[in-house]
Design a protein around this motif. Structure first.
Motif, PDB file in Angstrom:
ATOM      1  N   LEU A  14      44.535  51.185  22.062  1.00 16.88           N
ATOM      2  CA  LEU A  14      45.795  51.007  21.334  1.00 16.88           C
ATOM      3  C   LEU A  14      46.113  52.231  20.472  1.00 16.88           C
ATOM      4  O   LEU A  14      47.257  52.693  20.426  1.00 16.88           O
ATOM      5  CB  LEU A  14      45.721  49.752  20.459  1.00 16.88           C
ATOM      6  CG  LEU A  14      45.689  48.418  21.204  1.00 16.88           C
ATOM      7  CD1 LEU A  14      45.285  47.294  20.259  1.00 16.88           C
ATOM      8  CD2 LEU A  14      47.036  48.132  21.849  1.00 16.88           C
ATOM      9  N   ARG A  15      45.084  52.765  19.805  1.00 12.69           N
ATOM     10  CA  ARG A  15      45.279  53.949  18.961  1.00 12.69           C
ATOM     11  C   ARG A  15      45.734  55.139  19.796  1.00 12.69           C
ATOM     12  O   ARG A  15      46.689  55.841  19.444  1.00 12.69           O
ATOM     13  CB  ARG A  15      43.978  54.296  18.217  1.00 12.69           C
ATOM     14  CG  ARG A  15      44.078  55.571  17.399  1.00 12.69           C
ATOM     15  CD  ARG A  15      42.801  55.901  16.695  1.00 12.69           C
ATOM     16  NE  ARG A  15      41.646  56.103  17.552  1.00 12.69           N
ATOM     17  CZ  ARG A  15      41.395  57.219  18.235  1.00 12.69           C
ATOM     18  NH1 ARG A  15      42.228  58.240  18.197  1.00 12.69           N
ATOM     19  NH2 ARG A  15      40.299  57.307  18.978  1.00 12.69           N
ATOM     20  N   GLU A  16      45.080  55.360  20.911  1.00 15.87           N
ATOM     21  CA  GLU A  16      45.424  56.493  21.771  1.00 15.87           C
ATOM     22  C   GLU A  16      46.807  56.323  22.397  1.00 15.87           C
ATOM     23  O   GLU A  16      47.520  57.297  22.599  1.00 15.87           O
ATOM     24  CB  GLU A  16      44.361  56.695  22.837  1.00 15.87           C
ATOM     25  CG  GLU A  16      43.055  57.218  22.258  1.00 15.87           C
ATOM     26  CD  GLU A  16      41.939  57.355  23.271  1.00 15.87           C
ATOM     27  OE1 GLU A  16      42.056  56.792  24.388  1.00 15.87           O
ATOM     28  OE2 GLU A  16      40.930  58.014  22.934  1.00 15.87           O
ATOM     29  N   GLN A  22      41.953  59.023  14.480  1.00 14.46           N
ATOM     30  CA  GLN A  22      41.321  57.981  13.664  1.00 14.46           C
ATOM     31  C   GLN A  22      41.744  58.058  12.204  1.00 14.46           C
ATOM     32  O   GLN A  22      41.948  57.034  11.552  1.00 14.46           O
ATOM     33  CB  GLN A  22      39.802  58.073  13.775  1.00 14.46           C
ATOM     34  CG  GLN A  22      39.278  57.674  15.130  1.00 14.46           C
ATOM     35  CD  GLN A  22      37.780  57.838  15.255  1.00 14.46           C
ATOM     36  OE1 GLN A  22      37.133  58.532  14.474  1.00 14.46           O
ATOM     37  NE2 GLN A  22      37.211  57.190  16.271  1.00 14.46           N
ATOM     38  N   THR A  23      41.900  59.256  11.691  1.00 14.93           N
ATOM     39  CA  THR A  23      42.323  59.435  10.300  1.00 14.93           C
ATOM     40  C   THR A  23      43.722  58.877  10.085  1.00 14.93           C
ATOM     41  O   THR A  23      43.978  58.165   9.107  1.00 14.93           O
ATOM     42  CB  THR A  23      42.267  60.923   9.896  1.00 14.93           C
ATOM     43  OG1 THR A  23      40.916  61.385  10.064  1.00 14.93           O
ATOM     44  CG2 THR A  23      42.710  61.128   8.457  1.00 14.93           C
ATOM     45  N   GLN A  24      44.637  59.189  10.996  1.00 10.58           N
ATOM     46  CA  GLN A  24      46.014  58.702  10.879  1.00 10.58           C
ATOM     47  C   GLN A  24      46.063  57.181  10.934  1.00 10.58           C
ATOM     48  O   GLN A  24      46.766  56.553  10.151  1.00 10.58           O
ATOM     49  CB  GLN A  24      46.881  59.301  11.995  1.00 10.58           C
ATOM     50  CG  GLN A  24      47.105  60.784  11.854  1.00 10.58           C
ATOM     51  CD  GLN A  24      47.698  61.397  13.113  1.00 10.58           C
ATOM     52  OE1 GLN A  24      47.369  61.003  14.244  1.00 10.58           O
ATOM     53  NE2 GLN A  24      48.576  62.372  12.927  1.00 10.58           N
ATOM     54  N   GLY A  26      43.636  55.115  10.211  1.00 10.45           N
ATOM     55  CA  GLY A  26      43.023  54.631   8.983  1.00 10.45           C
ATOM     56  C   GLY A  26      43.996  54.634   7.818  1.00 10.45           C
ATOM     57  O   GLY A  26      44.050  53.669   7.039  1.00 10.45           O
ATOM     58  N   GLU A  27      44.779  55.687   7.700  1.00 12.47           N
ATOM     59  CA  GLU A  27      45.775  55.767   6.622  1.00 12.47           C
ATOM     60  C   GLU A  27      46.804  54.657   6.747  1.00 12.47           C
ATOM     61  O   GLU A  27      47.205  54.052   5.759  1.00 12.47           O
ATOM     62  CB  GLU A  27      46.450  57.137   6.632  1.00 12.47           C
ATOM     63  CG  GLU A  27      45.541  58.260   6.170  1.00 12.47           C
ATOM     64  CD  GLU A  27      46.124  59.645   6.383  1.00 12.47           C
ATOM     65  OE1 GLU A  27      47.243  59.756   6.946  1.00 12.47           O
ATOM     66  OE2 GLU A  27      45.458  60.619   5.990  1.00 12.47           O
ATOM     67  N   LYS A  28      47.240  54.377   7.963  1.00 10.30           N
ATOM     68  CA  LYS A  28      48.252  53.350   8.178  1.00 10.30           C
ATOM     69  C   LYS A  28      47.713  51.941   7.912  1.00 10.30           C
ATOM     70  O   LYS A  28      48.457  51.058   7.519  1.00 10.30           O
ATOM     71  CB  LYS A  28      48.818  53.452   9.587  1.00 10.30           C
ATOM     72  CG  LYS A  28      49.628  54.718   9.796  1.00 10.30           C
ATOM     73  CD  LYS A  28      50.248  54.782  11.163  1.00 10.30           C
ATOM     74  CE  LYS A  28      51.051  56.051  11.361  1.00 10.30           C
ATOM     75  NZ  LYS A  28      52.170  56.221  10.463  1.00 10.30           N
ATOM     76  N   LEU A  29      46.397  51.760   8.127  1.00  9.89           N
ATOM     77  CA  LEU A  29      45.786  50.441   7.957  1.00  9.89           C
ATOM     78  C   LEU A  29      45.055  50.285   6.627  1.00  9.89           C
ATOM     79  O   LEU A  29      44.525  49.216   6.342  1.00  9.89           O
ATOM     80  CB  LEU A  29      44.805  50.160   9.107  1.00  9.89           C
ATOM     81  CG  LEU A  29      45.397  50.093  10.510  1.00  9.89           C
ATOM     82  CD1 LEU A  29      44.293  49.869  11.534  1.00  9.89           C
ATOM     83  CD2 LEU A  29      46.454  49.008  10.614  1.00  9.89           C
ATOM     84  N   GLY A  30      45.007  51.350   5.831  1.00  7.28           N
ATOM     85  CA  GLY A  30      44.280  51.288   4.564  1.00  7.28           C
ATOM     86  C   GLY A  30      42.773  51.288   4.753  1.00  7.28           C
ATOM     87  O   GLY A  30      42.047  50.655   3.989  1.00  7.28           O
ATOM     88  N   MET A  31      42.309  52.007   5.775  1.00  7.58           N
ATOM     89  CA  MET A  31      40.884  52.095   6.083  1.00  7.58           C
ATOM     90  C   MET A  31      40.493  53.573   6.153  1.00  7.58           C
ATOM     91  O   MET A  31      41.339  54.434   6.324  1.00  7.58           O
ATOM     92  CB  MET A  31      40.574  51.447   7.443  1.00  7.58           C
ATOM     93  CG  MET A  31      40.929  49.995   7.554  1.00  7.58           C
ATOM     94  SD  MET A  31      40.579  49.401   9.230  1.00  7.58           S
ATOM     95  CE  MET A  31      41.417  47.822   9.198  1.00  7.58           C
ATOM     96  N   THR A  32      39.207  53.827   6.068  1.00  2.30           N
ATOM     97  CA  THR A  32      38.733  55.201   6.208  1.00  2.30           C
ATOM     98  C   THR A  32      38.598  55.566   7.684  1.00  2.30           C
ATOM     99  O   THR A  32      38.506  54.684   8.549  1.00  2.30           O
ATOM    100  CB  THR A  32      37.357  55.387   5.540  1.00  2.30           C
ATOM    101  OG1 THR A  32      36.407  54.563   6.237  1.00  2.30           O
ATOM    102  CG2 THR A  32      37.408  55.020   4.056  1.00  2.30           C
ATOM    103  N   ARG A  34      35.983  56.818   8.939  1.00  2.00           N
ATOM    104  CA  ARG A  34      34.635  56.371   9.311  1.00  2.00           C
ATOM    105  C   ARG A  34      34.663  54.907   9.757  1.00  2.00           C
ATOM    106  O   ARG A  34      34.030  54.536  10.742  1.00  2.00           O
ATOM    107  CB  ARG A  34      33.667  56.548   8.153  1.00  2.00           C
ATOM    108  CG  ARG A  34      32.263  56.063   8.503  1.00  2.00           C
ATOM    109  CD  ARG A  34      31.291  56.388   7.438  1.00  2.00           C
ATOM    110  NE  ARG A  34      31.108  57.837   7.483  1.00  2.00           N
ATOM    111  CZ  ARG A  34      30.147  58.480   6.873  1.00  2.00           C
ATOM    112  NH1 ARG A  34      29.270  57.815   6.139  1.00  2.00           N
ATOM    113  NH2 ARG A  34      30.034  59.781   6.972  1.00  2.00           N
ATOM    114  N   LYS A  35      35.406  54.068   9.039  1.00  2.00           N
ATOM    115  CA  LYS A  35      35.481  52.651   9.410  1.00  2.00           C
ATOM    116  C   LYS A  35      36.146  52.489  10.774  1.00  2.00           C
ATOM    117  O   LYS A  35      35.677  51.709  11.610  1.00  2.00           O
ATOM    118  CB  LYS A  35      36.247  51.860   8.355  1.00  2.00           C
ATOM    119  CG  LYS A  35      36.264  50.373   8.624  1.00  2.00           C
ATOM    120  CD  LYS A  35      36.853  49.606   7.460  1.00  2.00           C
ATOM    121  CE  LYS A  35      36.759  48.121   7.676  1.00  2.00           C
ATOM    122  NZ  LYS A  35      37.265  47.371   6.526  1.00  2.00           N
ATOM    123  N   ILE A  36      37.228  53.244  11.013  1.00  2.00           N
ATOM    124  CA  ILE A  36      37.889  53.192  12.321  1.00  2.00           C
ATOM    125  C   ILE A  36      36.894  53.610  13.403  1.00  2.00           C
ATOM    126  O   ILE A  36      36.794  52.973  14.458  1.00  2.00           O
ATOM    127  CB  ILE A  36      39.150  54.085  12.359  1.00  2.00           C
ATOM    128  CG1 ILE A  36      40.202  53.619  11.344  1.00  2.00           C
ATOM    129  CG2 ILE A  36      39.734  54.152  13.773  1.00  2.00           C
ATOM    130  CD1 ILE A  36      40.777  52.242  11.597  1.00  2.00           C
TER     131      ILE A  36
END
Length: 79
Positions: A14-16, A22-24, A26-32, A34-36
């Protein structure tokens, strides 16, 4: 592919599809980032809040993400 996709594989797909790193995401979901990364490699169990945020962002059901349904709803509306 003979095997069902894991939660992490679906998240990465889905991300791809949205051409996000992953950083982008994470920012949209409020996650780091690393977590992604851990979620995509199935090294971390997502919380209910994580699942909800991912479902809302990608316009998919929790059933799809968790493997209870193989149907990916189309058309999906991206933000």
């Amino acid at each position: 592919m003979g095997m069902d996709m894991t939660f992490g594989e679906k998240l990465r797909l889905l991300r791809e599809e949205m051409e996000l790193n992953q950083t982008q995401l994470g920012e949209k979901l409020g996650m780091t980032q690393r977590k992604i990364s851990y979620l995509e490699r199935d090294r971390y169990e997502p919380s209910l809040q994580d699942i909800k945020a991912i479902c809302v962002f990608f316009h998919v059901s929790a059933d799809y993400l968790l493997g209870f349904s193989k149907a990916l709803p189309y058309p999906r509306k991206f933000q």
